[in-house]
Design a protein around this motif. Structure first.
Motif, PDB file in Angstrom:
ATOM      1  N   LEU A  44      -9.888   2.342   4.495  1.00  0.00           N
ATOM      2  CA  LEU A  44     -11.073   2.138   3.651  1.00  0.00           C
ATOM      3  C   LEU A  44     -10.724   1.765   2.210  1.00  0.00           C
ATOM      4  O   LEU A  44     -11.575   1.305   1.454  1.00  0.00           O
ATOM      5  N   GLY A  45      -9.428   1.962   1.867  1.00  0.00           N
ATOM      6  CA  GLY A  45      -9.021   1.738   0.477  1.00  0.00           C
ATOM      7  C   GLY A  45      -9.384   0.357  -0.046  1.00  0.00           C
ATOM      8  O   GLY A  45     -10.049   0.230  -1.083  1.00  0.00           O
ATOM      9  N   LEU A  46      -8.982  -0.698   0.686  1.00  0.00           N
ATOM     10  CA  LEU A  46      -9.220  -2.056   0.189  1.00  0.00           C
ATOM     11  C   LEU A  46     -10.713  -2.421   0.177  1.00  0.00           C
ATOM     12  O   LEU A  46     -11.143  -3.205  -0.666  1.00  0.00           O
TER      13      LEU A  46
ATOM     14  N   ILE B  26      -2.046   0.750  -6.000  1.00  0.00           N
ATOM     15  CA  ILE B  26      -0.738   1.383  -6.231  1.00  0.00           C
ATOM     16  C   ILE B  26      -0.368   2.237  -5.013  1.00  0.00           C
ATOM     17  O   ILE B  26       0.757   2.201  -4.516  1.00  0.00           O
ATOM     18  N   ASP B  27      -1.378   2.975  -4.492  1.00  0.00           N
ATOM     19  CA  ASP B  27      -1.157   3.841  -3.331  1.00  0.00           C
ATOM     20  C   ASP B  27      -0.679   3.016  -2.138  1.00  0.00           C
ATOM     21  O   ASP B  27       0.282   3.389  -1.458  1.00  0.00           O
ATOM     22  N   ASN B  28      -1.311   1.864  -1.906  1.00  0.00           N
ATOM     23  CA  ASN B  28      -0.895   0.985  -0.806  1.00  0.00           C
ATOM     24  C   ASN B  28       0.538   0.503  -1.009  1.00  0.00           C
ATOM     25  O   ASN B  28       1.355   0.524  -0.089  1.00  0.00           O
ATOM     26  N   ALA B  29       0.820   0.032  -2.252  1.00  0.00           N
ATOM     27  CA  ALA B  29       2.152  -0.509  -2.537  1.00  0.00           C
ATOM     28  C   ALA B  29       3.212   0.560  -2.250  1.00  0.00           C
ATOM     29  O   ALA B  29       4.245   0.270  -1.633  1.00  0.00           O
ATOM     30  N   VAL B  30       2.929   1.797  -2.677  1.00  0.00           N
ATOM     31  CA  VAL B  30       3.892   2.882  -2.463  1.00  0.00           C
ATOM     32  C   VAL B  30       3.991   3.211  -0.969  1.00  0.00           C
ATOM     33  O   VAL B  30       5.076   3.347  -0.411  1.00  0.00           O
ATOM     34  N   LYS B  31       2.774   3.295  -0.333  1.00  0.00           N
ATOM     35  CA  LYS B  31       2.709   3.706   1.070  1.00  0.00           C
ATOM     36  C   LYS B  31       3.439   2.724   1.988  1.00  0.00           C
ATOM     37  O   LYS B  31       4.135   3.121   2.926  1.00  0.00           O
ATOM     38  N   TYR B  32       3.266   1.438   1.718  1.00  0.00           N
ATOM     39  CA  TYR B  32       3.821   0.441   2.635  1.00  0.00           C
ATOM     40  C   TYR B  32       5.153  -0.131   2.164  1.00  0.00           C
ATOM     41  O   TYR B  32       5.534  -1.231   2.516  1.00  0.00           O
TER      42      TYR B  32
HETATM   43 MG   LIG Z   1      -4.895   2.163   1.292  1.00  0.00          MG
END
Ligand SMILES: [Mg+2]
Ligand SMILES: Nc1ncnc2c1ncn2[C@@H]1O[C@H](COP(=O)(O)OP(=O)(O)OP(=O)(O)O)[C@@H](O)[C@H]1O
Length: 460
Positions: free
Chosen positions: A423-425, A360-366
């Motif tokens: 490092l998230g993924l 979710i963080d990635n989707a929001v971030k990117y």
């Molecule tokens: Mg991430």
């Protein structure tokens, strides 16, 4: 005690097997030879006894009184083999030849047909007893043959085997030692080559002999092991280097901010501004250290997953609550479509929450302001699928294979701007795999991305 080398052990086995074979061969050869000689002597004695029986039959029929004389005449022709004695059923001598008297061959215990060995006055004799009946009376014919010559020959053979065996054994030991040395030479070569390999030249490989045998398989197996070791070694080295690099950047920033602030700040507001910057960097660094620690513990196998029964729907809903806050801050539309149904899996709710939040963080971030992020949960073929769809910047085909690698960021500058370290993924994939699940991605640069997490459902 010093362990005995394989070479010596092989030689010892070789010599032991040869010794056993030689002993077996010697004993079998001696026994066969002795039996063979006795058989042919018995046949000849049988012939003699049949001749005597024929003479006796003839004489007893015509003139029984001349029996002794006839037997003596018959025997006199056979000077050298004059071993004959005849007696009746009462044990009375009918005839006893000169040599039989000289060697005093005893009357046998068994009166029936038989052949046996006796030792009479130092002379080994083979004796044959043949019973016969004529004119209502029973007689026993006893013929014999001296066996000394035969036994001498067997003795000579025995001595030859006994004397030759040590010579053969010495030759075999030397030959065996040489042969096992030759057979083991490639193993020594592999050992020497393997000793040369250390952390500085992990890329070096052993020569693989094209022999199609165990040694080829051994070298190949060792090389494959080195491949795996090299890959993990490189991963660890890379991880340490990247981690140090990532830690150095915020530290340098904090140091510069502090120095500049000390030198130039004049008002409290200036100092507060510097402190805020430092705090932001500190938060980023703490998050980085926490992620590093988690991955290091996962690598070491210390970080273990709980195995509880978890309702994925609840877990995903929790993550979405956090997601909504993030999306709102960035003015994104956040859509949530999670089945009211309970979908149970075996796992760790904290780790799963973390996995969902990374995506979710990635989707929001990117996803740029004004875009949308949607999360859904469905069920298919014994698995549940959590889908994270965004209308963001997307991922290019070149970056796609690397995004799950540690510290990989498609656009380092942009990612760092959002506080990302790459490092998230890696963490997300580790959690999915620890739950026997997987993550798949589809993305079109400029249009958006879809991440799908597949997790196996509990059977009942
Ligand atoms: Mg991430
Ligand atoms: N939804 C997405 N849309 C576009 N690019 C993405 C998306 N998710 C991941 N990426 C790309 O993959 C890279 C790796 O993602 P990952 O989550 O591992 O690291 P990160 O987001 O940069 O840092 P962090 O460790 O804080 O999550 C990102 O830097 C980004 O380039």
């Amino acid at each position: 005690m010093k362990p005995i080398s394989i070479r010596l052990r092989l030689t010892a086995w070789y010599v032991a097997v040869l010794l056993a074979s030689l002993t077996l061969f010697g004993v079998a050869a001696l026994l066969t030879k002795k039996k063979g000689i006795e058989k042919s002597v018995d046949e000849s004695l049988e012939g003699q006894a049949a001749g005597v029986e024929e003479v006796m039959g003839r004489v007893l029929e015509k003139e029984p009184a001349r029996l002794q004389d006839e037997l003596r005449e018959h025997q006199e022709l056979r000077e050298q083999a004059d071993f004959l004695q005849v007696y009746d059923q009462d044990g009375h001598w009918i005839y006893r030849s000169r040599l039989m008297t000289h060697y005093d061959v005893p009357v046998p215990v068994k009166a029936s047909y038989s052949a046996y060995n006796v030792m009479s006055v130092d002379l080994p004799l083979r004796v044959l007893v043949r019973p016969m009946s004529a004119g209502g009376a029973t007689y026993r014919i006893q013929v014999a043959a001296p066996m000394d010559d035969f036994y001498d020959a067997i003795d000579r053979f025995k001595w030859m085997v006994l004397l030759l065996s040590p010579v053969l054994l010495v030759l075999a030991s030397v030959g065996g030692y040489w042969l096992s040395g030759r057979a083991l030479a490639p193993v020594d070569k592999i050992t020497r080559a393997a000793q040369q390999i250390n952390s500085n030249n992990l890329a070096k490989r052993l020569d693989v002999p094209r022999s199609g045998d165990e040694l080829q398989r051994l070298s190949q197996t060792l090389n494959h092991m080195l491949d795996r070791l090299e890959a993990s070694f490189n991963r660890i080295t890379q991880f340490t280097a990247d981690a140090s690099h990532e830690l150095r950047t915020p530290l340098a920033l904090m140091r510069t901010t502090t120095e500049v602030s000390l030198r130039t700040s004049q008002t409290i507001a200036d100092y507060r501004e510097a402190q805020k910057e430092i705090l932001a960097e500190l938060e980023r660094t703490s998050s980085l250290v926490e992620k590093l620690l988690l991955l290091a513990r996962a690598d070491a196998g210390v970080e273990t997953m709980r195995r509880d029964v978890v309702n994925v729907a609840d877990c995903l809903r929790d993550a979405c609550e956090d997601g909504k806050v993030l999306a709102e801050a960035k003015h994104l539309t956040f859509l949530e479509d999670i089945d009211a149904k309970k979908l149970f899996i075996e796992g760790d709710s904290h780790a799963l929450h973390r996995l969902f939040l990374v995506l979710i963080d990635n989707a929001v971030k990117y996803t740029p302001t004004g875009g949308s992020v949607s999360v859904s949960l469905t069920q298919s073929h014994g698995s549940c699928i959590a889908e994270f769809r965004d209308t963001g910047i997307g991922i290019s085909a070149d970056d796609m294979p690397q995004i799950f690698e540690r510290f990989y960021r498609a656009d380092k500058a942009r990612s760092r701007e959002f506080g990302g370290v790459g490092l998230g993924l890696s963490i997300a994939r580790w959690v999915a795999e620890a739950h026997k699940g997987s993550i798949e991605v589809q993305s079109t640069p400029g249009t958006g991305s879809v991440f799908r997490v597949h997790l196996p459902l509990l059977e009942s």
